[in-house]
Design an enzyme around this catalytic site. Structure first.
Site, PDB file in Angstrom:
ATOM      1  N   GLU A 280      23.293  53.760   6.216  1.00  0.00           N
ATOM      2  CA  GLU A 280      22.733  54.371   7.378  1.00  0.00           C
ATOM      3  C   GLU A 280      22.316  53.512   8.406  1.00  0.00           C
ATOM      4  O   GLU A 280      21.528  52.693   7.942  1.00  0.00           O
ATOM      5  CB  GLU A 280      21.680  55.348   6.857  1.00  0.00           C
ATOM      6  CG  GLU A 280      21.025  56.430   7.473  1.00  0.00           C
ATOM      7  CD  GLU A 280      19.727  56.021   8.282  1.00  0.00           C
ATOM      8  OE1 GLU A 280      19.929  55.891   9.765  1.00  0.00           O
ATOM      9  OE2 GLU A 280      18.733  56.002   7.686  1.00  0.00           O
TER      10      GLU A 280
ATOM     11  N   CYS B 287      14.717  56.094  12.441  1.00  0.00           N
ATOM     12  CA  CYS B 287      16.602  56.263  12.746  1.00  0.00           C
ATOM     13  C   CYS B 287      16.550  57.508  13.484  1.00  0.00           C
ATOM     14  O   CYS B 287      17.617  57.773  14.231  1.00  0.00           O
ATOM     15  CB  CYS B 287      17.098  56.159  11.647  1.00  0.00           C
ATOM     16  SG  CYS B 287      16.770  54.634  10.887  1.00  0.00           S
TER      17      CYS B 287
END
Length: 541
Positions: free
Chosen positions: A293, A327
């Protein structure tokens, strides 16, 4: 002999403590903050369950008071990396052959230890070492970390229960093996829970890991390692290696035993891992699995029917909580001209009450960004916006690193749809807004989809259901987690499995069974009860 076919019940998410004035948890957390602030600990490597000291030292400092040292840590060298790989491989056979319910029991004990004995230790370490407010620390570690531990065992019990069809003549069964080698876990600074999950998800499925923690999250990550040891994790299953990523990678990627990468970090680093694996593919015993990720340029898209106050709160929380260092943080917004002025007024009114400062002062909503490198990068975007004819600072825009790495929550108003701060990941408390004509809604949805290479999170805010459906369709591939009438942050394990595609990663959905599937190598076993005694078939007659 234990022949129970055990299935974990679906757990509930760990309750989030409020830390409101007068609550017992507030007093306990403040006490632990004071204790950790007034001590300096030494953090070793942990290889094969044993502490290793190299003498090559680094420091852990507070982002909000960068002159204050919380810990000193030993940095790993190439010799110790190989020691860790050897320890992991030595531990692998016994760990893989341990019944899965025994592995799950360790994870469940770790969750309970984190919910009780270690709750304030980890919370305080996240606050002091990573610049988190009480709420941002609480929802990360302990709560999300606990959820990963408990839900992973539930998902594993479901996965192990999936078996092929058998009939009267054969018995067919799937054996869900660990992978043939070790997993290299490279973990981020911004979520301690992710650092935990990148190790325990593979470990639960019978794998061993070498762990490179972020250099700006070593304090909390070290306490996690101690917690896992106390929970009964066997020596060598997870090996803790603080230090340089390039030093560890130089050894790990050249090992024939590399079986997987579990990564959260920058897109550039992840791409370099793919290249390294490709270059070394002939030396590996198996094809390494790559799960990652990476970055995001997450959006809030407003329709003209969006309530201005709700939009303002989504922008403020989505962009500025934990200083935008998620994020999933809102980093760009598209707002119709008809509601922009009212939305900005609401934001400015709320920001008058927002305080910024040290994490130990619970009245501060905003704290410091993680380190000087991040501070300088964010300041550069702000300075260029101030000087640009294509942008305007309409909120904030100030910064100061004399005591801590403090950046004011900032809104940049972009005058073009491709201005740098609306395209590029900044990872700070900065959001760029583009104001569009109300009648260009569909056109701007396509602009949103095509502006950024990332595809992690995004949200639509509207009351018009047809507008919501249109956004959901056009923006199908530009957000792995899509939110309707909410900010694009705050995914909860078991509720919103997390991950994105494009330049945002492999979308393997942490917080669901999908991630665990990546850490198994299935073997199908067929047993025939009465074997054939003649080679022939009826068609030969």
């Amino acid at each position: 002999m234990n022949n129970a076919n055990f299935v974990f019940r679906e757990p509930k998410n760990e309750p989030v403590y409020s830390y409101a004035p007068g609550t017992p948890e507030r007093a306990l957390l403040q006490k632990e903050l004071e204790r950790q602030y007034n001590q300096e600990i030494e953090i070793p490597l942990i290889i094969g369950g044993k502490e290793v000291r190299t003498g090559d030292m680094g420091q852990v400092v507070m982002p909000t008071e960068h002159s204050h040292v919380l810990a000193k840590y030993h940095k790993v060298g190439k010799k110790e990396v190989q020691m860790a790989i050897d320890a992991a491989m030595a531990a692998k056979k016994d760990w893989e052959e341990t019944p899965w319910i025994q592995r799950a029991s360790i994870m469940m004990k770790a969750a309970e230890l984190l919910a009780t004995k270690y709750r304030y230790i980890l919370n305080a370490a996240c606050m002091l070492g990573q610049g988190k407010s009480p709420m941002q620390a609480e929802i990360d570690c302990p709560c999300e970390a606990i959820d990963f531990l408990r839900f992973n065992t539930y998902f594993a019990s479901q996965l192990y229960g999936q078996q092929p069809i058998s009939d009267h003549a054969t018995l067919n069964r799937n054996e869900y093996r660990g992978m043939e080698g070790f997993v290299y876990a490279i973990t981020p600074f911004n979520f301690t829970s992710i650092a935990l999950n990148l190790n325990v998800a593979p470990a639960l499925m019978g794998n061993v890991t070498i762990w490179k923690p972020s250099t700006t999250a070593i304090l909390s990550n070290y306490y996690l390692m101690l917690l896992l040891q106390e929970a009964g994790l066997p020596d060598g299953v997870i090996n803790f290696l603080p230090g340089s990523g390039s030093v560890i990678s130089d050894v790990a990627f050249k090992s024939p035993h590399l079986a997987g990468i579990h990564f959260t970090g920058s897109t550039g680093t992840f791409k370099s891992f793919w290249k390294l694996i490709g270059e070394n593919i002939d030396i590996y015993n198996t094809y390494p699995k790559i799960v990652g990720e990476t970055g995001g340029k997450d959006f809030i898209f407003a329709h003209k029917t969006a309530p201005a106050r709700e939009l303002a709160v989504a922008i403020l929380r989505g962009a500025f909580e934990y200083q935008g260092q998620k994020c999933s943080a809102a980093s760009r917004a598209y707002v119709p001209k008809s509601i922009w002025d009212e939305t900005l007024k609401h934001i400015k009114d709320m920001m008058k009450t927002v305080k910024m400062g040290d994490v130990r002062d619970f009245s501060n909503f905003i704290n410091a960004v993680i380190d000087e490198k991040s501070f300088d990068n964010i300041a550069g975007y702000i300075d260029r916006a101030k000087a640009s004819k294509d942008a305007e600072i309409v909120l904030g825009g100030n910064y100061d690193k004399s005591v801590g790495y403090f950046v004011e929550p900032t809104i940049i108003l972009a005058k073009t749809t491709d201005y740098e701060s609306i395209r590029e990941e900044i990872f700070g408390p900065v959001i760029t807004v583009y104001v569009y004509e109300d009648d260009k809604y569909e056109e701007m949805l396509h602009v949103c989809d095509e502006t950024s290479p990332y595809a992690l999170t995004g949200s639509i805010i509207a009351r018009d259901r047809y507008a919501i459906m249109q956004a959901e369709n056009i923006l199908r591939h530009c957000a792995g987690n899509f939110y309707i009438n909410d900010k694009p942050t705050g995914a909860v394990v078991g509720c919103q499995p997390f991950g994105g595609a494009r330049a945002s990663g492999t979308n393997d959905k942490a917080g669901s069974m999908l991630n665990l599937v990546r850490w198994i190598s299935a073997r199908c076993i067929k047993e025939t009860y009465v074997p054939a005694t003649d080679y022939g078939y009826p068609f030969l007659g």
